[in-house]
Design a protein around this motif. Sequence first.
Motif, PDB file in Angstrom:
ATOM      1  N   GLU A  72       0.605  -1.109  -0.020  1.00  0.00           N
ATOM      2  CA  GLU A  72      -0.028   0.034  -0.069  1.00  0.00           C
ATOM      3  C   GLU A  72       0.947   1.275   0.095  1.00  0.00           C
ATOM      4  O   GLU A  72       0.564   2.065  -0.853  1.00  0.00           O
ATOM      5  N   LYS A  73       1.802   1.321   0.999  1.00  0.00           N
ATOM      6  CA  LYS A  73       2.735   2.563   1.130  1.00  0.00           C
ATOM      7  C   LYS A  73       3.557   2.540  -0.167  1.00  0.00           C
ATOM      8  O   LYS A  73       3.917   3.926  -0.709  1.00  0.00           O
ATOM      9  N   ALA A  74       4.280   1.399  -0.640  1.00  0.00           N
ATOM     10  CA  ALA A  74       4.975   1.636  -1.955  1.00  0.00           C
ATOM     11  C   ALA A  74       4.204   2.005  -2.966  1.00  0.00           C
ATOM     12  O   ALA A  74       4.761   2.790  -3.870  1.00  0.00           O
ATOM     13  N   ALA A  75       2.995   1.519  -3.261  1.00  0.00           N
ATOM     14  CA  ALA A  75       2.024   2.159  -4.186  1.00  0.00           C
ATOM     15  C   ALA A  75       1.826   3.575  -4.224  1.00  0.00           C
ATOM     16  O   ALA A  75       1.941   4.131  -5.282  1.00  0.00           O
ATOM     17  N   GLY A  76       1.601   3.886  -3.023  1.00  0.00           N
ATOM     18  CA  GLY A  76       1.460   5.473  -2.717  1.00  0.00           C
ATOM     19  C   GLY A  76       2.704   6.110  -3.135  1.00  0.00           C
ATOM     20  O   GLY A  76       2.604   7.399  -3.891  1.00  0.00           O
ATOM     21  N   ILE A  77       3.938   5.865  -2.775  1.00  0.00           N
ATOM     22  CA  ILE A  77       5.298   6.467  -3.227  1.00  0.00           C
ATOM     23  C   ILE A  77       5.081   6.627  -4.845  1.00  0.00           C
ATOM     24  O   ILE A  77       5.345   7.540  -5.386  1.00  0.00           O
ATOM     25  N   ILE A  78       4.993   5.563  -5.475  1.00  0.00           N
ATOM     26  CA  ILE A  78       5.263   5.287  -6.999  1.00  0.00           C
ATOM     27  C   ILE A  78       4.038   6.130  -7.287  1.00  0.00           C
ATOM     28  O   ILE A  78       4.365   7.104  -8.479  1.00  0.00           O
ATOM     29  N   MET A  79       2.673   6.221  -6.831  1.00  0.00           N
ATOM     30  CA  MET A  79       1.597   7.235  -7.410  1.00  0.00           C
ATOM     31  C   MET A  79       1.904   8.541  -7.626  1.00  0.00           C
ATOM     32  O   MET A  79       1.565   9.392  -8.221  1.00  0.00           O
ATOM     33  N   ASN A  80       2.585   8.781  -6.365  1.00  0.00           N
ATOM     34  CA  ASN A  80       2.954  10.413  -5.942  1.00  0.00           C
ATOM     35  C   ASN A  80       4.139  10.813  -6.288  1.00  0.00           C
ATOM     36  O   ASN A  80       4.000  12.119  -6.613  1.00  0.00           O
ATOM     37  N   SER A  81       5.214  10.161  -6.316  1.00  0.00           N
ATOM     38  CA  SER A  81       6.276  10.622  -6.725  1.00  0.00           C
ATOM     39  C   SER A  81       7.152   9.765  -7.988  1.00  0.00           C
ATOM     40  O   SER A  81       8.180  10.176  -8.332  1.00  0.00           O
ATOM     41  N   GLY A  82       6.755   8.540  -8.167  1.00  0.00           N
ATOM     42  CA  GLY A  82       7.336   7.763  -9.287  1.00  0.00           C
ATOM     43  C   GLY A  82       8.239   6.680  -8.908  1.00  0.00           C
ATOM     44  O   GLY A  82       8.516   6.528  -7.550  1.00  0.00           O
ATOM     45  N   VAL A  83       8.643   5.752  -9.639  1.00  0.00           N
ATOM     46  CA  VAL A  83       9.118   4.554  -9.173  1.00  0.00           C
ATOM     47  C   VAL A  83      10.430   4.971  -8.774  1.00  0.00           C
ATOM     48  O   VAL A  83      11.011   4.413  -7.838  1.00  0.00           O
ATOM     49  N   GLU A  84      11.196   5.829  -9.345  1.00  0.00           N
ATOM     50  CA  GLU A  84      12.574   6.554  -8.935  1.00  0.00           C
ATOM     51  C   GLU A  84      12.848   6.797  -7.359  1.00  0.00           C
ATOM     52  O   GLU A  84      13.854   6.686  -6.708  1.00  0.00           O
ATOM     53  N   GLU A  85      11.680   7.123  -6.820  1.00  0.00           N
ATOM     54  CA  GLU A  85      11.418   7.623  -5.452  1.00  0.00           C
ATOM     55  C   GLU A  85      11.079   6.412  -4.469  1.00  0.00           C
ATOM     56  O   GLU A  85      11.086   6.556  -3.227  1.00  0.00           O
ATOM     57  N   LEU A  86      10.978   5.142  -5.084  1.00  0.00           N
ATOM     58  CA  LEU A  86      10.694   4.021  -4.286  1.00  0.00           C
ATOM     59  C   LEU A  86      11.943   3.511  -3.801  1.00  0.00           C
ATOM     60  O   LEU A  86      12.527   2.600  -4.349  1.00  0.00           O
ATOM     61  N   THR A  87      12.267   3.790  -2.610  1.00  0.00           N
ATOM     62  CA  THR A  87      13.493   3.396  -1.688  1.00  0.00           C
ATOM     63  C   THR A  87      13.088   3.068  -0.412  1.00  0.00           C
ATOM     64  O   THR A  87      11.975   3.240   0.147  1.00  0.00           O
ATOM     65  N   VAL A  88      14.014   1.925   0.262  1.00  0.00           N
ATOM     66  CA  VAL A  88      13.897   1.797   1.561  1.00  0.00           C
ATOM     67  C   VAL A  88      13.666   2.681   2.625  1.00  0.00           C
ATOM     68  O   VAL A  88      12.766   2.994   3.490  1.00  0.00           O
ATOM     69  N   HIS A  89      14.251   3.861   2.153  1.00  0.00           N
ATOM     70  CA  HIS A  89      14.308   5.229   3.347  1.00  0.00           C
ATOM     71  C   HIS A  89      13.008   5.745   3.205  1.00  0.00           C
ATOM     72  O   HIS A  89      12.414   6.006   4.023  1.00  0.00           O
ATOM     73  N   ASN A  90      12.550   6.024   1.847  1.00  0.00           N
ATOM     74  CA  ASN A  90      11.283   6.609   1.641  1.00  0.00           C
ATOM     75  C   ASN A  90      10.070   5.906   2.216  1.00  0.00           C
ATOM     76  O   ASN A  90       8.953   6.318   3.099  1.00  0.00           O
ATOM     77  N   LEU A  91      10.145   4.319   1.907  1.00  0.00           N
ATOM     78  CA  LEU A  91       9.130   3.604   2.354  1.00  0.00           C
ATOM     79  C   LEU A  91       8.969   3.592   4.004  1.00  0.00           C
ATOM     80  O   LEU A  91       7.778   3.487   4.443  1.00  0.00           O
ATOM     81  N   ALA A  92      10.058   3.414   4.723  1.00  0.00           N
ATOM     82  CA  ALA A  92      10.359   3.498   6.009  1.00  0.00           C
ATOM     83  C   ALA A  92       9.561   4.701   6.427  1.00  0.00           C
ATOM     84  O   ALA A  92       8.755   4.735   7.621  1.00  0.00           O
ATOM     85  N   ASP A  93       9.855   5.948   6.075  1.00  0.00           N
ATOM     86  CA  ASP A  93       9.280   7.205   6.402  1.00  0.00           C
ATOM     87  C   ASP A  93       7.948   7.126   6.036  1.00  0.00           C
ATOM     88  O   ASP A  93       6.974   7.540   7.178  1.00  0.00           O
TER      89      ASP A  93
END
Length: 183
Positions: free
Chosen positions: A10-31
């Motif tokens: 769910e959170k990874a999908a949100g990152i991709i939808m809002n910022s793109g695949v390039e922003e899908l990092t462990v750091h951003n996901l943990a946040d």
Amino acid sequence: MKTQENKIIEKAAGIIMNSGVEELTVHNLADKLQIKESQLYLQLKKDDDILLILLLSFEREIIESLSGMEQSSDSPENKLKIIFKKLHFMFLQKPYYLDIIFDKNLKNRDKSITNSFLRIRQLAENYLRDIINKGKTENTFKTRVSTSVLVTKILSDFRTFMKDEQRFHEVILEMKKLQTSKD
């Protein structure tokens, strides 16, 4: 464990939808999960592990969509229509799958990502091949074009159609980023 995986998806999908695949990092996901990065590293060793979880989820959804279709009494033509409608609906509901599939860096990613993607493609090819061969046997599909050429053409055309959908999503994402920068 399944609940944790669902939260990650769910959170990874949100990152991709809002910022793109390039922003899908462990750091951003943990946040986004509001946990320490070190906690997430216990489950995910690298950024590509997140993509792998998403691809495995996509593969499971495709398998679920296809299950029961083989035993269906629908004609091969109707089976093709049904499955493409299901896939199109899935991509509309979860466009982040398209972002992953069409990620320009997909080929440069971890081998497990490539293998997962190839398994998904092989699954689609096998399914289409079986339907087309059945349709040819039943004389529903009256063509001399080889099954492998038809499979390639169908997947190529569907890919083009879905790529247009993904481009539309990219435009929306850019508009969101512009709006955010104005605010």
